[in-house]
Design an enzyme around this catalytic site. Structure first.
Site, mmCIF file in Angstrom:
data_model
loop_
_atom_site.group_PDB
_atom_site.id
_atom_site.type_symbol
_atom_site.label_atom_id
_atom_site.label_comp_id
_atom_site.label_asym_id
_atom_site.label_seq_id
_atom_site.Cartn_x
_atom_site.Cartn_y
_atom_site.Cartn_z
ATOM 1 N N ILE A 160 0.849 -1.159 -0.133
ATOM 2 C CA ILE A 160 -0.087 -0.014 -0.155
ATOM 3 C C ILE A 160 0.677 1.187 0.074
ATOM 4 C CG2 ILE A 160 -0.407 0.309 2.282
ATOM 5 C CD1 ILE A 160 -3.636 0.850 1.540
ATOM 6 N N ASN B 288 -3.710 2.141 15.180
ATOM 7 C CA ASN B 288 -4.421 1.632 16.777
ATOM 8 C C ASN B 288 -4.910 3.111 16.863
ATOM 9 O OD1 ASN B 288 -2.207 3.120 18.320
ATOM 10 N ND2 ASN B 288 -0.969 1.454 17.384
ATOM 11 N N GLY C 92 3.199 -3.747 11.286
ATOM 12 C CA GLY C 92 2.505 -4.236 10.235
ATOM 13 C C GLY C 92 2.376 -2.965 9.081
ATOM 14 N N VAL C 93 1.037 -2.747 8.685
ATOM 15 C CA VAL C 93 1.124 -1.693 7.838
ATOM 16 C C VAL C 93 1.342 -0.415 8.424
ATOM 17 C CG1 VAL C 93 -1.667 -1.349 7.958
ATOM 18 C CG2 VAL C 93 -0.356 -1.137 5.605
ATOM 19 N N ASP C 94 0.869 0.058 9.632
ATOM 20 C CA ASP C 94 1.279 1.055 10.348
ATOM 21 C C ASP C 94 2.669 1.466 10.247
ATOM 22 O OD1 ASP C 94 0.007 2.043 13.642
ATOM 23 O OD2 ASP C 94 0.627 3.277 11.854
ATOM 24 N N SER D 293 -7.607 -4.829 10.013
ATOM 25 C CA SER D 293 -8.005 -5.875 11.038
ATOM 26 C C SER D 293 -7.505 -7.308 11.283
ATOM 27 C CB SER D 293 -9.363 -5.765 11.815
ATOM 28 O OG SER D 293 -9.610 -4.505 12.477
ATOM 29 N N THR D 294 -7.322 -7.690 9.854
ATOM 30 C CA THR D 294 -6.910 -8.877 9.777
ATOM 31 C C THR D 294 -5.461 -9.629 10.066
ATOM 32 O OG1 THR D 294 -6.525 -8.841 7.197
ATOM 33 C CG2 THR D 294 -8.674 -8.838 7.872
ATOM 34 N N TYR E 192 -4.759 -7.739 14.528
ATOM 35 C CA TYR E 192 -5.611 -7.545 15.291
ATOM 36 C C TYR E 192 -6.829 -8.980 15.222
ATOM 37 C CZ TYR E 192 -5.551 -2.743 16.850
ATOM 38 O OH TYR E 192 -5.009 -1.669 17.509
HETATM 39 N N1 APR Z 1 0.797 -3.126 2.150
HETATM 40 C C1 APR Z 1 -0.451 -3.470 2.413
HETATM 41 N N2 APR Z 1 -1.005 -4.486 3.445
HETATM 42 C C2 APR Z 1 -0.098 -4.849 4.284
HETATM 43 C C3 APR Z 1 1.325 -4.136 4.442
HETATM 44 C C4 APR Z 1 1.572 -3.342 3.381
HETATM 45 N N3 APR Z 1 3.064 -2.535 3.206
HETATM 46 N N4 APR Z 1 1.945 -4.778 5.544
HETATM 47 C C5 APR Z 1 0.886 -5.382 6.229
HETATM 48 N N5 APR Z 1 -0.235 -5.426 5.357
HETATM 49 C C6 APR Z 1 -1.284 -6.281 5.703
HETATM 50 C C7 APR Z 1 -1.107 -7.359 6.549
HETATM 51 O O1 APR Z 1 -0.598 -8.742 5.793
HETATM 52 C C8 APR Z 1 -2.630 -7.604 7.021
HETATM 53 O O2 APR Z 1 -3.165 -8.312 5.897
HETATM 54 O O3 APR Z 1 -2.083 -5.493 6.419
HETATM 55 C C9 APR Z 1 -3.369 -6.422 7.034
HETATM 56 C C10 APR Z 1 -3.608 -5.564 8.444
HETATM 57 O O4 APR Z 1 -2.493 -6.135 9.302
HETATM 58 P P1 APR Z 1 -1.864 -5.007 10.296
HETATM 59 O O5 APR Z 1 -0.828 -4.119 9.712
HETATM 60 O O6 APR Z 1 -1.419 -6.113 11.254
HETATM 61 O O7 APR Z 1 -3.337 -4.316 10.773
HETATM 62 P P2 APR Z 1 -4.220 -4.747 12.019
HETATM 63 O O8 APR Z 1 -4.485 -6.336 11.779
HETATM 64 O O9 APR Z 1 -5.406 -3.930 11.568
HETATM 65 O O10 APR Z 1 -3.683 -4.465 13.362
HETATM 66 C C11 APR Z 1 -3.491 -3.091 13.923
HETATM 67 O O11 APR Z 1 -1.183 -3.439 14.278
HETATM 68 O O12 APR Z 1 0.659 -2.284 13.354
HETATM 69 C C12 APR Z 1 -0.196 -2.557 14.562
HETATM 70 O O13 APR Z 1 -0.300 -0.226 15.120
HETATM 71 C C13 APR Z 1 -1.098 -1.294 14.558
HETATM 72 O O14 APR Z 1 -1.872 -1.588 16.726
HETATM 73 C C14 APR Z 1 -2.327 -1.756 15.278
HETATM 74 C C15 APR Z 1 -2.475 -3.018 14.909
#
Ligand code: APR
Length: 183
Positions: free
Chosen positions: A19, A32, A40-42, A124-125, A128
């Site tokens: 992304i 979060n 993760g994506v954050d 969230s997948t 979370y």
């Molecule tokens: N581009 C697209 N998707 C991504 C990327 C990327 N660069 N990196 C990770 N993902 C995907 C993961 O594989 C997953 O399918 O994003 C989706 C959401 O995963 P998370 O990033 O773990 O987000 P979430 O499940 O909503 O958890 C949020 O995680 O990073 C922390 O600060 C964030 O506390 C919050 C929690």
């Protein structure tokens, strides 16, 4: 891989990729409630976008689950980041309501800021714990309903990080939108 569907006059795309590389008006962060970064994506968005994003996040006073707030895109191709907070999966019906709200509020914030193209991760997948086969139809239906209500958004792109997640969204999209457009 790219699959394209229509919702009214808007286009919905599924792509497998990162992304942080998307050149849409905004990309949505799976944040979060503190909005102060994470993994993760954050983590990927803050790393790629640089400190300007966190500097703005600090002034936002956090974000409730199911809500979304906007900042600059910093060094990203996207002009803005819309930070959405999805639910931590609990298995209760409220999960789907909060997940749908995170997508809807993100699109409302995009419209409030005059943005026409938005890219979403699979909120969230990951950390979370929301099972992706449960999350995909909730996410796609929330976006479809918002676009069919006449929102001035022309493109919503789901950027899925791995093949299993892409397939889960592709199967849900086939049920919700019918067959994809021919490439
Ligand atoms: N581009 C697209 N998707 C991504 C990327 C990327 N660069 N990196 C990770 N993902 C995907 C993961 O594989 C997953 O399918 O994003 C989706 C959401 O995963 P998370 O990033 O773990 O987000 P979430 O499940 O909503 O958890 C949020 O995680 O990073 C922390 O600060 C964030 O506390 C919050 C929690």
């Amino acid at each position: 891989m790219l699959k394209r569907y229509r919702a009214g006059t808007a286009i919905i795309e599924l792509v497998q990729g990162d992304i942080t590389e998307q050149d849409t008006d905004a990309i949505v962060n799976a944040a979060n409630r503190t909005l102060l970064g994470g993994g993760g994506v954050d983590g990927a968005i803050h790393r790629a976008g640089g400190p300007a994003i966190l500097e703005e996040c600090r002034k936002l006073g956090g974000c409730e689950t199911g809500d979304a707030k906007i900042t600059t895109g910093g060094a990203l191709k996207a002009r803005h980041v819309i930070h959405a907070v999805g639910p931590v999966y609990s298995g209760r019906p409220r999960d789907a309501e909060l997940l749908a709200s995170a997508y809807r509020r993100s699109l409302e914030v995009a419209v409030e800021n005059g943005l026409k193209t938005v890219a979403f991760p699979s909120i969230s997948t990951g950390a979370y714990g929301y099972p992706v086969r449960e999350a995909a139809p909730v996410a796609l239906s929330a976006v479809r309903d918002f676009l069919l209500a006449g929102a001035p958004v022309s493109l919503v792109r789901f950027v899925l990080f791995d093949p299993a997640t892409f397939r889960a969204y592709e199967e849900a999209a086939g049920r919700i939108f019918g067959p994809p457009e021919e490439p």
